[in-house]
Motif scaffolding. Structure first.
Motif, PDB file in Angstrom:
ATOM      1  N   PHE A 195      16.888 -20.778  23.244  1.00  0.00           N
ATOM      2  CA  PHE A 195      15.901 -21.852  23.142  1.00  0.00           C
ATOM      3  C   PHE A 195      16.603 -23.185  23.396  1.00  0.00           C
ATOM      4  CE2 PHE A 195      17.667 -20.833  19.044  1.00  0.00           C
ATOM      5  CZ  PHE A 195      17.984 -22.061  18.474  1.00  0.00           C
ATOM      6  N   ARG A 196      15.817 -24.258  23.346  1.00  0.00           N
ATOM      7  CA  ARG A 196      16.379 -25.590  23.580  1.00  0.00           C
ATOM      8  C   ARG A 196      16.298 -26.432  22.305  1.00  0.00           C
ATOM      9  NH1 ARG A 196      12.558 -26.538  28.648  1.00  0.00           N
ATOM     10  NH2 ARG A 196      11.405 -25.045  27.357  1.00  0.00           N
ATOM     11  N   TRP A 197      17.385 -27.117  22.022  1.00  0.00           N
ATOM     12  CA  TRP A 197      17.420 -28.123  20.975  1.00  0.00           C
ATOM     13  C   TRP A 197      17.479 -29.496  21.634  1.00  0.00           C
ATOM     14  CZ3 TRP A 197      21.449 -25.569  17.234  1.00  0.00           C
ATOM     15  CH2 TRP A 197      20.777 -25.041  16.108  1.00  0.00           C
ATOM     16  N   VAL A 198      16.845 -30.481  20.990  1.00  0.00           N
ATOM     17  CA  VAL A 198      16.899 -31.860  21.477  1.00  0.00           C
ATOM     18  C   VAL A 198      17.824 -32.641  20.556  1.00  0.00           C
ATOM     19  CG1 VAL A 198      15.598 -33.939  22.033  1.00  0.00           C
ATOM     20  CG2 VAL A 198      14.552 -31.676  22.370  1.00  0.00           C
ATOM     21  N   ALA A 199      18.909 -33.157  21.106  1.00  0.00           N
ATOM     22  CA  ALA A 199      19.898 -33.880  20.305  1.00  0.00           C
ATOM     23  C   ALA A 199      19.346 -35.232  19.843  1.00  0.00           C
ATOM     24  CB  ALA A 199      21.174 -34.076  21.116  1.00  0.00           C
ATOM     25  N   LYS A 200      20.054 -35.849  18.909  1.00  0.00           N
ATOM     26  CA  LYS A 200      19.623 -37.128  18.347  1.00  0.00           C
ATOM     27  C   LYS A 200      19.516 -38.200  19.411  1.00  0.00           C
ATOM     28  CE  LYS A 200      20.520 -40.112  14.349  1.00  0.00           C
ATOM     29  NZ  LYS A 200      21.427 -40.363  13.201  1.00  0.00           N
ATOM     30  N   ASP A 201      20.395 -38.141  20.430  1.00  0.00           N
ATOM     31  CA  ASP A 201      20.353 -39.151  21.499  1.00  0.00           C
ATOM     32  C   ASP A 201      19.342 -38.794  22.597  1.00  0.00           C
ATOM     33  OD1 ASP A 201      21.543 -37.109  22.921  1.00  0.00           O
ATOM     34  OD2 ASP A 201      23.468 -38.118  23.199  1.00  0.00           O
ATOM     35  N   GLY A 202      18.625 -37.670  22.428  1.00  0.00           N
ATOM     36  CA  GLY A 202      17.562 -37.319  23.366  1.00  0.00           C
ATOM     37  C   GLY A 202      17.921 -36.289  24.418  1.00  0.00           C
ATOM     38  N   HIS A 203      19.202 -35.985  24.580  1.00  0.00           N
ATOM     39  CA  HIS A 203      19.535 -35.008  25.614  1.00  0.00           C
ATOM     40  C   HIS A 203      19.228 -33.588  25.114  1.00  0.00           C
ATOM     41  CE1 HIS A 203      23.416 -34.452  23.480  1.00  0.00           C
ATOM     42  NE2 HIS A 203      23.497 -33.308  24.133  1.00  0.00           N
ATOM     43  N   SER A 207      18.878 -30.816   3.573  1.00  0.00           N
ATOM     44  CA  SER A 207      17.850 -31.446   2.735  1.00  0.00           C
ATOM     45  C   SER A 207      16.446 -31.359   3.323  1.00  0.00           C
ATOM     46  CB  SER A 207      18.198 -32.924   2.498  1.00  0.00           C
ATOM     47  OG  SER A 207      18.213 -33.632   3.741  1.00  0.00           O
ATOM     48  N   THR A 208      16.329 -30.997   4.593  1.00  0.00           N
ATOM     49  CA  THR A 208      15.019 -30.962   5.256  1.00  0.00           C
ATOM     50  C   THR A 208      14.668 -29.526   5.626  1.00  0.00           C
ATOM     51  OG1 THR A 208      15.505 -33.142   6.207  1.00  0.00           O
ATOM     52  CG2 THR A 208      13.620 -31.931   7.112  1.00  0.00           C
ATOM     53  N   ALA A 209      13.655 -28.982   4.977  1.00  0.00           N
ATOM     54  CA  ALA A 209      13.230 -27.606   5.261  1.00  0.00           C
ATOM     55  C   ALA A 209      12.770 -27.482   6.712  1.00  0.00           C
ATOM     56  CB  ALA A 209      12.104 -27.191   4.315  1.00  0.00           C
ATOM     57  N   GLY A 210      13.243 -26.424   7.392  1.00  0.00           N
ATOM     58  CA  GLY A 210      12.814 -26.171   8.765  1.00  0.00           C
ATOM     59  C   GLY A 210      13.295 -27.190   9.774  1.00  0.00           C
ATOM     60  N   PHE A 211      14.413 -27.875   9.471  1.00  0.00           N
ATOM     61  CA  PHE A 211      14.870 -28.938  10.386  1.00  0.00           C
ATOM     62  C   PHE A 211      15.260 -28.375  11.749  1.00  0.00           C
ATOM     63  CE2 PHE A 211      17.892 -32.087  12.074  1.00  0.00           C
ATOM     64  CZ  PHE A 211      17.082 -33.207  12.031  1.00  0.00           C
ATOM     65  N   GLY A 212      15.799 -27.141  11.761  1.00  0.00           N
ATOM     66  CA  GLY A 212      16.169 -26.527  13.042  1.00  0.00           C
ATOM     67  C   GLY A 212      14.982 -26.355  13.966  1.00  0.00           C
ATOM     68  N   VAL A 260      13.775 -29.954  15.495  1.00  0.00           N
ATOM     69  CA  VAL A 260      14.503 -30.549  16.619  1.00  0.00           C
ATOM     70  C   VAL A 260      14.495 -29.643  17.851  1.00  0.00           C
ATOM     71  CG1 VAL A 260      15.980 -31.960  15.159  1.00  0.00           C
ATOM     72  CG2 VAL A 260      16.727 -29.651  15.787  1.00  0.00           C
ATOM     73  N   MET A 261      13.685 -28.605  17.817  1.00  0.00           N
ATOM     74  CA  MET A 261      13.534 -27.747  19.005  1.00  0.00           C
ATOM     75  C   MET A 261      12.662 -28.430  20.042  1.00  0.00           C
ATOM     76  SD  MET A 261      13.091 -23.847  17.656  1.00  0.00           S
ATOM     77  CE  MET A 261      14.448 -23.040  16.805  1.00  0.00           C
ATOM     78  N   HIS A 262      12.873 -28.049  21.285  1.00  0.00           N
ATOM     79  CA  HIS A 262      12.019 -28.521  22.373  1.00  0.00           C
ATOM     80  C   HIS A 262      10.577 -28.104  22.086  1.00  0.00           C
ATOM     81  CE1 HIS A 262      10.379 -29.001  26.421  1.00  0.00           C
ATOM     82  NE2 HIS A 262      11.457 -29.702  26.717  1.00  0.00           N
TER      83      HIS A 262
END
Length: 268
Positions: A90-98, A55-60, A63-65
């Motif tokens: 690349f790096r993704w930042v999870a919902k819990d911050g890690h 539902s959110t365009a460009g969500f990937g 949530v990138m670093h």
């Protein structure tokens, strides 16, 4: 409905691929690139539900670093423009911050006319590999720094004096070339008296387990040099760490000469 155009193979892939399977399409009306399919593994990996990605365009990208986002937008756009496949890290930042390191394997998606209309990919969590790689690089950098900090020369020899390995900050500091002394006994390389002195100190290092120090003089490149060798056991080998102490010895000689001159004047 864009979602209905996604190949059914995506849904088969999500059951067998150990990562996040996804597909994006260019909306024919808005020209916005949207996620039209993403496997359930994304919630396990990052904590965000599938619905949020769809539902959110460009969500990937959201949530990138922060340090990776601009680069990734550019590189993904380049793959799309060139209509080619590629692999990006690349790096993704999870919902819990890690933070997770991931690797995306991306291929173009075409319509019936052969025109590129989107991209499909599999994104794998490579965090353990990146941590191992970083640890290895840090270890390598630490070892290089240690070697650079070691002054002048190091020699690894057998107890009887055969050269096994060496390190030279500057090869010009070597008395002879490596192919001349490696595998040879120091009795065949050094002046006889010096070789005999080293053998004595090798024996003491083995017997006592204590470091031994030898100061000696050698002619190198047409001039006299003073060296200090610190000798220790290294398993069943002998390690000698050698410093050029010519400047120190020269300063000592100047001081001694000054003391002699002073005493002669004082006692006159």
């Amino acid at each position: 409905d864009l979602a209905s155009t996604v190949d059914v193979e995506d849904r088969h892939l999500e059951e067998v691929v150990p990562g996040v399977v996804w597909e994006t399409r260019i909306d024919p009306v808005t020209k916005v690139r949207r996620t039209v399919f993403i496997s359930h593994q994304v919630e396990e990996m990052l904590g965000y539900p599938q619905e949020t990605w769809l539902s959110t365009a460009g969500f990937g990208f959201k949530v990138m670093h922060d340090d990776d986002r601009a680069r990734m937008i550019r590189e993904v756009d380049e793959l799309f423009t060139r209509d080619t496949e590629g692999t990006l890290q690349f790096r993704w930042v999870a919902k819990d911050g890690h933070v997770l390191w991931v690797e995306a394997h991306i291929v173009p998606v075409h319509d019936e006319s052969g025109k590129i209309v989107g991209q499909r990919g599999v994104t794998l969590d490579i965090t353990p590999f990146k941590h191992a790689e970083d640890a290895w690089q840090q270890s390598e950098q630490r070892n290089i720094a240690i070697l650079r900090a070691i002054p002048d020369l190091m020699f690894l020899q057998t107890v009887d004096g055969t050269y096994v390995d060496f390190h030279a900050k500057n090869p010009k500091d070597l008395l002879v070339a490596p192919d001349v002394f490696l595998g040879k006994n120091m009795k065949d390389v050094l002046p006889p008296k010096l070789a005999a002195e080293f053998i004595i100190h090798f024996g003491r290092a083995v017997e006592t387990g204590e470091p031994q120090v030898v100061e000696y003089e050698l002619e190198l490149n047409g001039s006299q040099h003073w060296y200090e060798a610190r000798i220790v056991t290294c398993g069943d080998r002998i390690l000698s760490v050698v410093r050029d102490v010519t400047e120190r010895k020269s300063a000592e000689l100047v001081i001694r000469a000054s003391e002699v001159t002073y005493r002669s004047i004082f006692n006159a």
